[in-house]
Design an enzyme around this catalytic site. Structure first.
Site, PDB file in Angstrom:
ATOM      1  N   GLU A  20     -46.831  10.974 -16.148  1.00 14.49           N
ATOM      2  CA  GLU A  20     -46.177   9.696 -15.867  1.00 14.49           C
ATOM      3  C   GLU A  20     -46.557   9.190 -14.470  1.00 14.49           C
ATOM      4  O   GLU A  20     -46.657   7.984 -14.243  1.00 14.49           O
ATOM      5  CB  GLU A  20     -44.655   9.830 -15.991  1.00 14.49           C
ATOM      6  CG  GLU A  20     -44.155  10.128 -17.394  1.00 14.49           C
ATOM      7  CD  GLU A  20     -44.170   8.910 -18.312  1.00 14.49           C
ATOM      8  OE1 GLU A  20     -44.575   7.815 -17.865  1.00 14.49           O
ATOM      9  OE2 GLU A  20     -43.769   9.054 -19.483  1.00 14.49           O
ATOM     10  N   LYS A  26     -32.986   2.532 -20.049  1.00 19.70           N
ATOM     11  CA  LYS A  26     -33.311   2.765 -21.454  1.00 19.70           C
ATOM     12  C   LYS A  26     -32.671   4.067 -21.912  1.00 19.70           C
ATOM     13  O   LYS A  26     -32.822   5.107 -21.260  1.00 19.70           O
ATOM     14  CB  LYS A  26     -34.825   2.847 -21.655  1.00 19.70           C
ATOM     15  CG  LYS A  26     -35.508   1.504 -21.839  1.00 19.70           C
ATOM     16  CD  LYS A  26     -36.942   1.721 -22.280  1.00 19.70           C
ATOM     17  CE  LYS A  26     -37.636   0.415 -22.573  1.00 19.70           C
ATOM     18  NZ  LYS A  26     -39.031   0.621 -23.036  1.00 19.70           N
ATOM     19  N   LYS A  50     -41.501   1.253 -10.568  1.00 17.42           N
ATOM     20  CA  LYS A  50     -40.730   0.956 -11.774  1.00 17.42           C
ATOM     21  C   LYS A  50     -39.645  -0.074 -11.486  1.00 17.42           C
ATOM     22  O   LYS A  50     -39.398  -0.971 -12.290  1.00 17.42           O
ATOM     23  CB  LYS A  50     -40.116   2.228 -12.355  1.00 17.42           C
ATOM     24  CG  LYS A  50     -39.397   1.943 -13.678  1.00 17.42           C
ATOM     25  CD  LYS A  50     -39.160   3.167 -14.516  1.00 17.42           C
ATOM     26  CE  LYS A  50     -38.648   2.788 -15.892  1.00 17.42           C
ATOM     27  NZ  LYS A  50     -38.409   3.975 -16.753  1.00 17.42           N
ATOM     28  N   ARG A  65     -17.057   1.978 -26.519  1.00 17.01           N
ATOM     29  CA  ARG A  65     -17.774   0.727 -26.233  1.00 17.01           C
ATOM     30  C   ARG A  65     -18.321   0.670 -24.810  1.00 17.01           C
ATOM     31  O   ARG A  65     -18.514  -0.408 -24.249  1.00 17.01           O
ATOM     32  CB  ARG A  65     -16.891  -0.487 -26.522  1.00 17.01           C
ATOM     33  CG  ARG A  65     -16.511  -0.620 -27.999  1.00 17.01           C
ATOM     34  CD  ARG A  65     -15.813  -1.929 -28.278  1.00 17.01           C
ATOM     35  NE  ARG A  65     -15.553  -2.073 -29.702  1.00 17.01           N
ATOM     36  CZ  ARG A  65     -14.441  -1.636 -30.313  1.00 17.01           C
ATOM     37  NH1 ARG A  65     -13.510  -1.031 -29.602  1.00 17.01           N
ATOM     38  NH2 ARG A  65     -14.287  -1.803 -31.601  1.00 17.01           N
ATOM     39  N   HIS A  83     -46.243   8.689 -28.830  1.00 16.72           N
ATOM     40  CA  HIS A  83     -45.098   8.831 -29.728  1.00 16.72           C
ATOM     41  C   HIS A  83     -45.542   9.209 -31.139  1.00 16.72           C
ATOM     42  O   HIS A  83     -44.866   9.987 -31.828  1.00 16.72           O
ATOM     43  CB  HIS A  83     -44.290   7.536 -29.756  1.00 16.72           C
ATOM     44  CG  HIS A  83     -43.525   7.288 -28.497  1.00 16.72           C
ATOM     45  ND1 HIS A  83     -42.900   6.095 -28.229  1.00 16.72           N
ATOM     46  CD2 HIS A  83     -43.271   8.074 -27.428  1.00 16.72           C
ATOM     47  CE1 HIS A  83     -42.306   6.155 -27.052  1.00 16.72           C
ATOM     48  NE2 HIS A  83     -42.518   7.354 -26.550  1.00 16.72           N
ATOM     49  N   HIS A  92     -43.254  15.692 -23.568  1.00 15.35           N
ATOM     50  CA  HIS A  92     -43.500  14.251 -23.589  1.00 15.35           C
ATOM     51  C   HIS A  92     -44.682  13.867 -22.708  1.00 15.35           C
ATOM     52  O   HIS A  92     -45.563  13.102 -23.120  1.00 15.35           O
ATOM     53  CB  HIS A  92     -42.245  13.505 -23.139  1.00 15.35           C
ATOM     54  CG  HIS A  92     -42.432  12.022 -23.045  1.00 15.35           C
ATOM     55  ND1 HIS A  92     -42.728  11.236 -24.146  1.00 15.35           N
ATOM     56  CD2 HIS A  92     -42.393  11.173 -21.976  1.00 15.35           C
ATOM     57  CE1 HIS A  92     -42.843   9.980 -23.770  1.00 15.35           C
ATOM     58  NE2 HIS A  92     -42.657   9.920 -22.461  1.00 15.35           N
ATOM     59  N   GLU A 118     -37.232  -6.055 -21.668  1.00 13.52           N
ATOM     60  CA  GLU A 118     -38.526  -6.297 -22.311  1.00 13.52           C
ATOM     61  C   GLU A 118     -38.559  -7.649 -23.016  1.00 13.52           C
ATOM     62  O   GLU A 118     -39.029  -7.776 -24.147  1.00 13.52           O
ATOM     63  CB  GLU A 118     -38.864  -5.168 -23.301  1.00 13.52           C
ATOM     64  CG  GLU A 118     -39.177  -3.858 -22.621  1.00 13.52           C
ATOM     65  CD  GLU A 118     -39.675  -2.789 -23.576  1.00 13.52           C
ATOM     66  OE1 GLU A 118     -39.595  -2.995 -24.802  1.00 13.52           O
ATOM     67  OE2 GLU A 118     -40.126  -1.745 -23.099  1.00 13.52           O
ATOM     68  N   HIS A 160     -48.148   5.242 -24.567  1.00 10.16           N
ATOM     69  CA  HIS A 160     -46.999   5.742 -25.318  1.00 10.16           C
ATOM     70  C   HIS A 160     -47.081   5.467 -26.821  1.00 10.16           C
ATOM     71  O   HIS A 160     -46.465   6.186 -27.603  1.00 10.16           O
ATOM     72  CB  HIS A 160     -45.705   5.167 -24.742  1.00 10.16           C
ATOM     73  CG  HIS A 160     -45.287   5.808 -23.460  1.00 10.16           C
ATOM     74  ND1 HIS A 160     -46.101   5.842 -22.345  1.00 10.16           N
ATOM     75  CD2 HIS A 160     -44.140   6.451 -23.097  1.00 10.16           C
ATOM     76  CE1 HIS A 160     -45.470   6.480 -21.366  1.00 10.16           C
ATOM     77  NE2 HIS A 160     -44.293   6.850 -21.790  1.00 10.16           N
ATOM     78  N   ARG A 191     -42.257  -5.579 -18.814  1.00  5.42           N
ATOM     79  CA  ARG A 191     -41.848  -4.173 -18.855  1.00  5.42           C
ATOM     80  C   ARG A 191     -42.657  -3.366 -19.861  1.00  5.42           C
ATOM     81  O   ARG A 191     -42.755  -2.132 -19.745  1.00  5.42           O
ATOM     82  CB  ARG A 191     -40.342  -4.078 -19.168  1.00  5.42           C
ATOM     83  CG  ARG A 191     -39.829  -2.651 -19.102  1.00  5.42           C
ATOM     84  CD  ARG A 191     -38.319  -2.560 -19.078  1.00  5.42           C
ATOM     85  NE  ARG A 191     -37.891  -1.167 -19.049  1.00  5.42           N
ATOM     86  CZ  ARG A 191     -36.654  -0.759 -18.756  1.00  5.42           C
ATOM     87  NH1 ARG A 191     -35.714  -1.637 -18.488  1.00  5.42           N
ATOM     88  NH2 ARG A 191     -36.363   0.524 -18.749  1.00  5.42           N
ATOM     89  N   ASN A 199     -45.225   1.235 -21.046  1.00  9.67           N
ATOM     90  CA  ASN A 199     -45.490   2.025 -22.243  1.00  9.67           C
ATOM     91  C   ASN A 199     -46.968   2.372 -22.403  1.00  9.67           C
ATOM     92  O   ASN A 199     -47.394   2.770 -23.494  1.00  9.67           O
ATOM     93  CB  ASN A 199     -45.011   1.256 -23.487  1.00  9.67           C
ATOM     94  CG  ASN A 199     -43.509   1.131 -23.540  1.00  9.67           C
ATOM     95  OD1 ASN A 199     -42.788   2.091 -23.300  1.00  9.67           O
ATOM     96  ND2 ASN A 199     -43.028  -0.066 -23.838  1.00  9.67           N
TER      97      ASN A 199
END
Length: 379
Positions: A202, A160, A244, A138, A270, A283, A254, A266, A259, A263
């Protein structure tokens, strides 16, 4: 918001610490991003000073005999009990199967919640190890030690974590802030050229979405950046991290919509990665293609002029990044994009530029227009 001086490399000396503060958080999750040269040699004493006496390094196999070994030696020299788990290189490792193997390995090591996870590698290991840390017992403490440019300027910062499913990228994950990020610029010395170039996509993204002065600086310092001039590299890493941090501090999960600008490119990227098969494109290579598509879509919608598309594309090609994709059935890509986390009830939403340095989220775009962009951007 931080701005860059296009005439020099800024006032960042050889090393800086950038605080990330969640002022409105109900829990203490503040931490710092330490940026320097050769600082992996002292990571053991740095983390031991926080009262941590046991760590498990989860490392990309590609850095097992270099940066991971440096970290391991530093921990042992500091008297910290250390175990190392290696993860196969490549996007394929961001999987349920690999996460399960790590959970089982941690259980066999009798890891408890006083043990810290040290993620050493690029974005794949950072995302994977962060997700495993968030879910095992946890929640375990995790430190991010990014060794690729894409991880140093982007994925290691902000909390993230995630893994991929066959039907889509990063569909399973958690927001799990690290206890710290340690960025050693010297780690990039051993990075293959293709990996280094992938990270530059990026970097260009941050100029496009937040900082036109930084974008202009990139345009005027292409050669130094390509040659990995240490001052230039440290400048781009520190600038991207500061940009960032500015966003993440205000919208950690988000929830406000701020935020989501991170992306940019992206949604297309993706979909291309998923259709190509994970690992065919790096990527950053997919992000480069995705940003070109996003700009062309914005132009098609009358949001920007063609010269903005041209400036972005020229900068990306100057860094030897791809700007066109393999030909895919547009309907297949649209179906993948409909499962994107930004989509709502199947409606496509894209982060699109209004000018260099400013983007916004646009939804309810005609699918036929998106298809036209996908077709025009394929080879």
């Amino acid at each position: 918001m931080p701005r860059s001086n296009p005439n020099d490399f800024g006032d960042v000396p050889q090393g800086c610490s950038i605080p990330l503060n969640f002022a409105r958080s109900s829990h203490e999750r503040n931490y710092s991003i330490q940026i320097g040269r050769g600082i992996l040699r002292t990571i053991g004493s740095e983390i031991a000073s926080r009262g941590i006496s046991r760590v498990v390094i989860i490392a990309d196999e590609a850095v097992a005999l270099s940066h991971s070994l440096t970290c391991e030696k530093s921990f042992l020299d500091a008297g910290v009990e250390t175990s190392v788990i290696r993860v196969p290189s490549g996007e394929q490792s961001k999987s349920i199967q690999q996460a399960e193997q790590l959970w089982i390995a941690l259980a066999s090591l009798n890891v408890d919640r006083r043990t810290a996870i040290i993620a050493v590698g690029g974005g794949v290991v950072g995302d994977l190890a962060g997700f495993v840390a968030a879910t095992f017992s946890r929640g375990l403490t995790v430190w991010q030690v990014p060794t690729t440019l894409v991880a140093q300027v982007d994925s290691a910062v902000g909390g993230k974590t995630g893994i991929n499913l066959p039907c889509g990228k990063n569909l399973v994950g958690a927001f799990w802030q690290p206890s710290g990020v340690i960025v050693d610029i010297h780690a990039l010395d051993t990075l293959p050229s293709r990996e280094y170039g992938s990270g530059l996509a990026e970097v260009v993204k941050y100029g496009m979405i937040l900082d036109p002065t930084f974008f202009s600086w990139l345009e005027s310092h292409c050669n130094k950046i390509r040659l990995r001039d240490p001052d230039a590299v440290e400048h781009i890493v520190s600038t991207c991290c500061r940009l960032k941090v500015h966003v993440v501090e205000q919208d950690e999960r988000e929830e406000t919509g701020l935020r989501v600008i991170l992306n940019y490119g992206h949604t297309f990227a993706h979909a291309i990665e998923t259709a190509s098969g994970y690992g065919v494109l790096l990527h950053g290579e997919a992000v480069s293609i995705g940003m070109v598509m996003a700009a062309r879509l914005a132009e098609r919608l009358g949001m920007i002029d063609a010269d903005i598309c041209s400036r972005q594309e020229f900068l990306l090609t100057s860094f030897d990044l791809p700007v066109t994709s393999a030909a895919f059935d547009p309907d297949i890509l649209l179906d993948i994009m409909a499962r994107d986390k930004k989509s709502v009830a199947g409606r496509l939403r894209f982060v699109l530029p209004e000018c260099i340095g400013k983007v916004r989220l646009v939804d309810s775009i005609d699918h036929n227009i998106v298809k036209e962009v996908l077709t025009a951007s394929s080879r």
